[in-house]
Design a protein around this motif. Sequence first.
Motif, PDB file in Angstrom:
ATOM      1  N   TYR A 304       0.843  -1.189   0.000  1.00 41.12           N
ATOM      2  CA  TYR A 304       0.000   0.000   0.000  1.00 41.12           C
ATOM      3  C   TYR A 304       0.881   1.243   0.000  1.00 41.12           C
ATOM      4  O   TYR A 304       1.887   1.315   0.712  1.00 41.12           O
ATOM      5  CB  TYR A 304      -0.908   0.027   1.231  1.00 41.12           C
ATOM      6  N   GLN A 308      -3.009   5.184   0.162  1.00 34.92           N
ATOM      7  CA  GLN A 308      -3.838   3.987   0.224  1.00 34.92           C
ATOM      8  C   GLN A 308      -3.908   3.430   1.637  1.00 34.92           C
ATOM      9  O   GLN A 308      -4.973   2.995   2.095  1.00 34.92           O
ATOM     10  CB  GLN A 308      -3.276   2.931  -0.730  1.00 34.92           C
ATOM     11  N   GLU A 311      -6.217   5.636   3.640  1.00 37.07           N
ATOM     12  CA  GLU A 311      -7.613   5.385   3.311  1.00 37.07           C
ATOM     13  C   GLU A 311      -8.065   4.035   3.843  1.00 37.07           C
ATOM     14  O   GLU A 311      -9.221   3.867   4.243  1.00 37.07           O
ATOM     15  CB  GLU A 311      -7.802   5.457   1.794  1.00 37.07           C
TER      16      GLU A 311
END
Length: 795
Positions: A304, A308, A311
């Motif tokens: 990630y 990302q 989130e």
Amino acid sequence: MAGGRSGYYKHVGLAVVLLLFFHEGVLCQPRLVTFRPTTHFTVASSDGIIAIQGGKSINLTLFGDNITNKTVLHLSPWQNDTACNRSLVAETIIPLTWSPADKYAEFSVSVDGVSSGTTLYFCLDGVHQGNATWKSLRVTYTSASSSLLPLPLQIILLLVLLCFSALFSGLNLGLMSLDPTTLKIIMKSGTRRQKLCARLIYRVRKYGNYLLCTILFGNVAVNSTITILLDDIVTGAVAVAVATLCIVIFGEIMPQAVCSRHGLLIGAATIWITYAFMFITFPVAFPLSLVLNFMLGKEVGAVYKRDQLLELLHVTQEHHDIAKDEVELISGVLGFKKKKAEDVMTKLENAYCLDIDTVLDFNKMREIYNSGYSRIPVYEGTSQNMVGLLYARDLAFIDADEATPLKNVLQFYNHTLHFVYSDAPLDELLHVFSEGTHHLSIVQRVVSPPSQDPYYEILGLVTLEDVLEEILQREIKDETDQFGFGATTAKSHTQKQADMGDFLRSDISILSSQQKLAALQFLSESVEAFSEKRISKNVLKKLLQKDIAREITQRDAESGDLYLYKSGVVANYFVLILEGCVEVTIGREGMSFEGRAFSCYGHQVLVDAYGGTGSQYQPDFTVRPLTSCVVLIVTYNQYVAALKATSFEQERRGSARGGGGGPPPASNGGATPISAPDHFLSEWQKAVSEDHNTERSKLATIIGVLHQKIKAPRRFKHKLKVPDKQKLLAREEGEEEKPVAKHLEPDTTGATPAVPTPFAAETAVVVMSEEEDKDFPVWFKSSGHPSQSEDASLT
């Protein structure tokens, strides 16, 4: 003519007879066009003849002409026209149903005693219908030994295969969704059981393509076997429907739904089955996995990016055990690297700065104290010219009465400024602050106006607190912070603590501002009698403003006959040593030790005060000053006054919180409510009056007057006389009291005497007879005192 007509009728009659005969015998014979078996049939692959199973009842639907409910069906193994006259397989088969309009009839035929592979032909009402392929049947038999397995064993095997199908389908989703990166994370951060399961699965999961090929080969092989066994039990569309429903529901949907949530546990529990199938399918699966590895490359787990991952935390916040505050903290850590110094700085117009020409007097030091800042930039001329940094702790040894220039303090401590550019990342600032050399930086930028030389413009200040607030995603508030709301939230420091100005500016006491603060802090926190539950801080401040401090000079201490407490002599006061050193002697053996600053004596007097038992305290120790000292002396009556004032203040506060529960305490018959300070002043005056009315406090009052005269213009000789015992007794009996002391006589010599001390007999002579000296608890004694008594004490 007649003969000719007769012959004509003969021919017509013969024609009618022939016609009727042809109709009944030839034209009315049944004729088969085709047929259709409805049960137990297959199509022969060699010549297309329909095959039926012998020994079973078969329904045949015949289509053709002149087939009625009286038509008789026979099956003959012969192909020629005369076959119907020979031996037949079935005799006298009549239709079950028939339809003249649709020209069909349904017959039920049972073929027995015919060898497998025999071809049969149709005979209707004894007429052979021909040997065409679509008018023929072939008899076949299915023996009991032709089934693969017995029916019970087939059912058991189907259930086992269905379980394997479910297992492979679930492992395909469960194991393949656990990438190596995820398993490594679980092995280091999961529970004990999760770590064990992750280690077992990781051993096979690291061969990703090999595991995938094994699972898929096993799943396909099992599903194919299920289809074959079902076809052996049931045939036709039933076998297709049952196989589809079983494989989809029990072999795909349910296991994948379960393994998607519990893939780790199920995969670890069935790891040995996975090993077995990997070994079985090795010849095919392993070479294929090598090809996939070559074509697709090495498998990389879930990775990630910063955004990302951030989130992911927000999306999964409802399902993990990370608290909201922790999510905000992680979000701040992940996102603060993108922030710049100008994003978190305090703008220069909102910053508190000092001019280098500032003088550190009482008002300015009070302003610095109330600002709440620990580091204050200093400028010269304008705020764009920062020249130094002042730490609040630098003022600890600065006397406000000396009005020290700020420039001198800066030159002595020489704190350097640290400048950063406005686009400096916060991670770099945090690194600089973490080194400990700087916790405040000046934010500046380069301004390049056209056709002019570039210059630096100071935009604001950034501190370690600002960086930490960005990481924590919340404001760090202390007792001096206050926040406004608007287009941009600005931080300003205003005073929230109690204003100490009036307390520190007391002109009555000889104590300095630092001594008052130290005494207030020590008494409120270290002496139980002055704690918040006994004496409120407001009342304690008022008490410290009163004339309860005494100063003992070095000369008085060296005289050797000045005592604060005398063993066995009643004392009604509490003593706190603020400066200096005293000697404490206890016990019959005369054991002694030194008491220094912030040692206190006579605490039992205060205990008696709030206990309501009266003051009859006789110390079993002797306290004598060894050096010059500054002491606080609180008498029994003064402490009682403070207790009453605190009680009054608490009652008023309780009435205010009660919201109309009753009027606040009032004076003057309840006409006008009085304030808490006024109430303390009233109680203090009562305490002073009571001290005047007791023998033990008479000399203390005189010394208090003496002490006040020290603060007055010093052009007088102090000569005070103490009334004799008879006058004191007369006052107690209600007689008129004589003045305690004469008026001060001015010094007619014109010389200015040395500054008197509160306890020096050279500047304040107390005349007392030996008889009076015996009965009075003398508060002090010095070399100039005419009395020879050894008792000496102080208030």
